[in-house]
Design a protein around this motif. Structure first.
Motif, PDB file in Angstrom:
ATOM      1  N   GLU A 112      86.732  63.027 -27.042  1.00 50.27           N
ATOM      2  CA  GLU A 112      85.756  64.122 -27.049  1.00 50.27           C
ATOM      3  C   GLU A 112      85.393  64.546 -25.628  1.00 50.27           C
ATOM      4  O   GLU A 112      85.334  65.739 -25.321  1.00 50.27           O
ATOM      5  CB  GLU A 112      84.499  63.710 -27.822  1.00 50.27           C
ATOM      6  CG  GLU A 112      84.678  63.760 -29.328  1.00 50.27           C
ATOM      7  CD  GLU A 112      83.542  63.092 -30.085  1.00 50.27           C
ATOM      8  OE1 GLU A 112      82.725  62.365 -29.455  1.00 50.27           O
ATOM      9  OE2 GLU A 112      83.472  63.267 -31.319  1.00 50.27           O
ATOM     10  N   MET A 113      85.158  63.562 -24.759  1.00 50.49           N
ATOM     11  CA  MET A 113      84.798  63.891 -23.378  1.00 50.49           C
ATOM     12  C   MET A 113      85.899  64.708 -22.704  1.00 50.49           C
ATOM     13  O   MET A 113      85.626  65.669 -21.971  1.00 50.49           O
ATOM     14  CB  MET A 113      84.508  62.622 -22.590  1.00 50.49           C
ATOM     15  CG  MET A 113      83.211  61.944 -22.985  1.00 50.49           C
ATOM     16  SD  MET A 113      82.908  60.460 -22.014  1.00 50.49           S
ATOM     17  CE  MET A 113      82.634  61.148 -20.388  1.00 50.49           C
ATOM     18  N   VAL A 135      96.012  66.550 -22.715  1.00 52.53           N
ATOM     19  CA  VAL A 135      95.245  66.019 -23.845  1.00 52.53           C
ATOM     20  C   VAL A 135      94.509  67.151 -24.557  1.00 52.53           C
ATOM     21  O   VAL A 135      94.531  67.252 -25.782  1.00 52.53           O
ATOM     22  CB  VAL A 135      94.256  64.936 -23.371  1.00 52.53           C
ATOM     23  CG1 VAL A 135      93.381  64.472 -24.521  1.00 52.53           C
ATOM     24  CG2 VAL A 135      95.008  63.769 -22.754  1.00 52.53           C
ATOM     25  N   PHE A 136      93.887  67.997 -23.764  1.00 60.81           N
ATOM     26  CA  PHE A 136      93.192  69.170 -24.329  1.00 60.81           C
ATOM     27  C   PHE A 136      94.131  70.002 -25.190  1.00 60.81           C
ATOM     28  O   PHE A 136      93.777  70.441 -26.279  1.00 60.81           O
ATOM     29  CB  PHE A 136      92.635  70.028 -23.189  1.00 60.81           C
ATOM     30  CG  PHE A 136      92.142  71.376 -23.606  1.00 60.81           C
ATOM     31  CD1 PHE A 136      90.850  71.551 -24.089  1.00 60.81           C
ATOM     32  CD2 PHE A 136      92.972  72.489 -23.518  1.00 60.81           C
ATOM     33  CE1 PHE A 136      90.397  72.808 -24.485  1.00 60.81           C
ATOM     34  CE2 PHE A 136      92.525  73.752 -23.910  1.00 60.81           C
ATOM     35  CZ  PHE A 136      91.240  73.898 -24.394  1.00 60.81           C
ATOM     36  N   LEU A 153      90.629  64.604 -32.918  1.00 61.81           N
ATOM     37  CA  LEU A 153      89.169  64.547 -32.854  1.00 61.81           C
ATOM     38  C   LEU A 153      88.607  64.249 -34.241  1.00 61.81           C
ATOM     39  O   LEU A 153      89.172  64.686 -35.247  1.00 61.81           O
ATOM     40  CB  LEU A 153      88.605  65.883 -32.359  1.00 61.81           C
ATOM     41  CG  LEU A 153      88.762  66.214 -30.867  1.00 61.81           C
ATOM     42  CD1 LEU A 153      88.462  67.692 -30.615  1.00 61.81           C
ATOM     43  CD2 LEU A 153      87.843  65.342 -30.018  1.00 61.81           C
ATOM     44  N   PRO A 154      87.487  63.509 -34.312  1.00 59.30           N
ATOM     45  CA  PRO A 154      86.834  63.291 -35.610  1.00 59.30           C
ATOM     46  C   PRO A 154      86.391  64.624 -36.204  1.00 59.30           C
ATOM     47  O   PRO A 154      86.047  65.552 -35.464  1.00 59.30           O
ATOM     48  CB  PRO A 154      85.645  62.406 -35.260  1.00 59.30           C
ATOM     49  CG  PRO A 154      85.486  62.489 -33.784  1.00 59.30           C
ATOM     50  CD  PRO A 154      86.819  62.805 -33.224  1.00 59.30           C
ATOM     51  N   GLU A 158      83.851  72.005 -34.160  1.00 61.00           N
ATOM     52  CA  GLU A 158      83.217  72.596 -32.990  1.00 61.00           C
ATOM     53  C   GLU A 158      84.262  72.976 -31.949  1.00 61.00           C
ATOM     54  O   GLU A 158      84.210  74.048 -31.348  1.00 61.00           O
ATOM     55  CB  GLU A 158      82.210  71.601 -32.389  1.00 61.00           C
ATOM     56  CG  GLU A 158      81.640  71.971 -31.027  1.00 61.00           C
ATOM     57  CD  GLU A 158      80.739  73.208 -31.075  1.00 61.00           C
ATOM     58  OE1 GLU A 158      80.539  73.747 -32.171  1.00 61.00           O
ATOM     59  OE2 GLU A 158      80.271  73.622 -29.997  1.00 61.00           O
ATOM     60  N   PHE A 159      85.243  72.117 -31.776  1.00 58.55           N
ATOM     61  CA  PHE A 159      86.292  72.376 -30.792  1.00 58.55           C
ATOM     62  C   PHE A 159      87.060  73.646 -31.134  1.00 58.55           C
ATOM     63  O   PHE A 159      87.325  74.485 -30.264  1.00 58.55           O
ATOM     64  CB  PHE A 159      87.245  71.192 -30.721  1.00 58.55           C
ATOM     65  CG  PHE A 159      88.364  71.364 -29.732  1.00 58.55           C
ATOM     66  CD1 PHE A 159      88.173  71.043 -28.400  1.00 58.55           C
ATOM     67  CD2 PHE A 159      89.597  71.848 -30.137  1.00 58.55           C
ATOM     68  CE1 PHE A 159      89.198  71.206 -27.472  1.00 58.55           C
ATOM     69  CE2 PHE A 159      90.625  72.016 -29.219  1.00 58.55           C
ATOM     70  CZ  PHE A 159      90.417  71.692 -27.890  1.00 58.55           C
ATOM     71  N   MET A 160      87.386  73.798 -32.400  1.00 56.35           N
ATOM     72  CA  MET A 160      88.151  74.974 -32.808  1.00 56.35           C
ATOM     73  C   MET A 160      87.333  76.240 -32.651  1.00 56.35           C
ATOM     74  O   MET A 160      87.884  77.312 -32.365  1.00 56.35           O
ATOM     75  CB  MET A 160      88.635  74.797 -34.251  1.00 56.35           C
ATOM     76  CG  MET A 160      89.813  73.836 -34.345  1.00 56.35           C
ATOM     77  SD  MET A 160      90.170  73.271 -36.023  1.00 56.35           S
ATOM     78  CE  MET A 160      90.530  74.804 -36.856  1.00 56.35           C
ATOM     79  N   ARG A 161      86.039  76.109 -32.814  1.00 55.51           N
ATOM     80  CA  ARG A 161      85.145  77.252 -32.595  1.00 55.51           C
ATOM     81  C   ARG A 161      85.236  77.699 -31.128  1.00 55.51           C
ATOM     82  O   ARG A 161      85.413  78.879 -30.828  1.00 55.51           O
ATOM     83  CB  ARG A 161      83.707  76.861 -32.946  1.00 55.51           C
ATOM     84  CG  ARG A 161      82.821  77.999 -33.424  1.00 55.51           C
ATOM     85  CD  ARG A 161      81.393  77.508 -33.662  1.00 55.51           C
ATOM     86  NE  ARG A 161      80.822  76.814 -32.511  1.00 55.51           N
ATOM     87  CZ  ARG A 161      80.318  77.437 -31.434  1.00 55.51           C
ATOM     88  NH1 ARG A 161      80.305  78.749 -31.382  1.00 55.51           N
ATOM     89  NH2 ARG A 161      79.821  76.741 -30.424  1.00 55.51           N
TER      90      ARG A 161
END
Lengths: 204, 204
Positions: free
Chosen positions: B58-59, B106-107, B114-115, B121-124
């Motif tokens: 996540e970080m 990684v990004f 990701l959980p 949230e990431f896809m947003r």
DNA sequence: ACTCATAACTAACGTTTGTTAGACAAAAAT
DNA sequence: ATTTTTGTCTAACAAACGTTAGTTATGAGT
């Protein structure tokens, strides 16, 4: 599940189902029990048809690799003009991807999970394929119909464009392989083809 | 290991080492024991600094996401012309990638591990970023300096080109971020900019 | 000298992993 | 009718996984 699932050997059925899963969750995150459960059998039963989890990945990766390689082989045999060859090579590449989105996703993104020995061979094949594209671009420059650009750079740009299809293509969408390939070719040619630009904004 | 490793908090050091591993072998294939051993400590010791393996991912993912988003925010604040904006957006994107090849790999490739909650949230965020690019292309069409192409298609092509850098860039190579971005921009503009082609081979 | 925070350790936990062994059922071949 | 083949099952293995608990070493601030 798409058509023709029955009629395949049990082994090929496993590979198809596994490809679906590997694409969805990645190879490492997909367990043999996941694959088995998707086929409504027990994990142990899989081993009557396949040797190992690795073997499934190998079949997918090398199966796709062979399709790409034999496709570009045919293109180079038939088409004479460099631009025609490039356009056809791009079309064939797009077609192979859109024909099997699951397996091509695995081919594109999961190959590094191959066991060390296969991995080396796989990278050799991939280099060969890349080199065939470079050759076409080289020809285009010699034939003076392509701009004199960095070859490696151009090839990587082309491949990145065609491979990206795998991120967004949907079989039931508006665009089909022919159309997509044409769009991409136009886009790519825009950066390659020799042109005399009369653009009010052009800076050489 | 590159510079400045010391001077980082222990937590940040773990993230740096983990990014290296995640890039090399993938997130799922990298164990906490792998990370620990790379830092010459025991796996259990990691948990004094981080909450979970997920937290590391996540970080990395959200840290990079923030860089991309704030970069394009600045670009849209400063640059007026659509072509300038696009060129600068591409440069900033390239710069962020080349500045940290590990974290950006990684990004780009490990975010789906990701959980579930973070994943959404990431896809947003990723959609937002994509949309900012689409807006620039739209402006370019309105300002009549870009060809009237399929917007979504153009943006995906652009992003695929810039992201592909992560497959081949080496920090000690000949090209640096500025030069790479310039090449890519030229390539992309070739497919976007309005032009009058006087090409003996052109078929409309 | 004592406290306290930091960072590491050993040991172990419960789970999941890929895989094997051996038994059983059904269909095909003899 | 019986053997063979094919496909599945249950049960279990050893190894690896992420993680927790509780302990110890080190160095700075009081």
């Amino acid at each position: 599940m798409s058509i023709n699932f029955e009629g395949l050997s049990r082994k090929e059925q496993i590979v198809v189902v596994a490809a679906q899963l590997f694409r969805q969750k990645g190879y490492e995150a997909s367990s043999m029990r996941d694959i088995a459960s998707a086929m409504r059998i027990e994990a142990a039963s899989l081993y009557h048809h396949i040797k190992s989890k690795d073997e499934i990945l190998e079949m997918i990766c090398f199966g796709m690799a062979q399709k790409f390689i034999s496709a570009i082989g045919e293109v180079n045999d038939i088409y004479f003009n460099a631009e025609e060859r490039l356009r056809e090579a791009i079309y064939q590449h797009v077609k192979i991807i859109t024909d099997d989105m699951d397996k091509s996703a695995v081919f594109l993104k999961e190959w590094r999970s191959l066991p060390a020995a296969s991995l080396q061979e796989f990278m050799r094949l991939r280099n060969n394929y890349e080199h065939e594209f470079t050759a076409i671009v080289e020809n285009g420059i010699q034939e003076d119909i392509f701009e004199h650009v960095d070859k490696k750079f151009a090839v990587l740009s082309i491949l990145s464009s065609v491979n990206w299809i795998n991120e967004w293509y949907h079989p039931d969408g508006k665009m089909q392989a022919k159309e997509i390939a044409s769009h991409i070719s136009d886009f790519v040619m825009g950066g390659l083809r020799k042109k005399l630009i009369t653009d009010y904004n052009y800076k050489p």
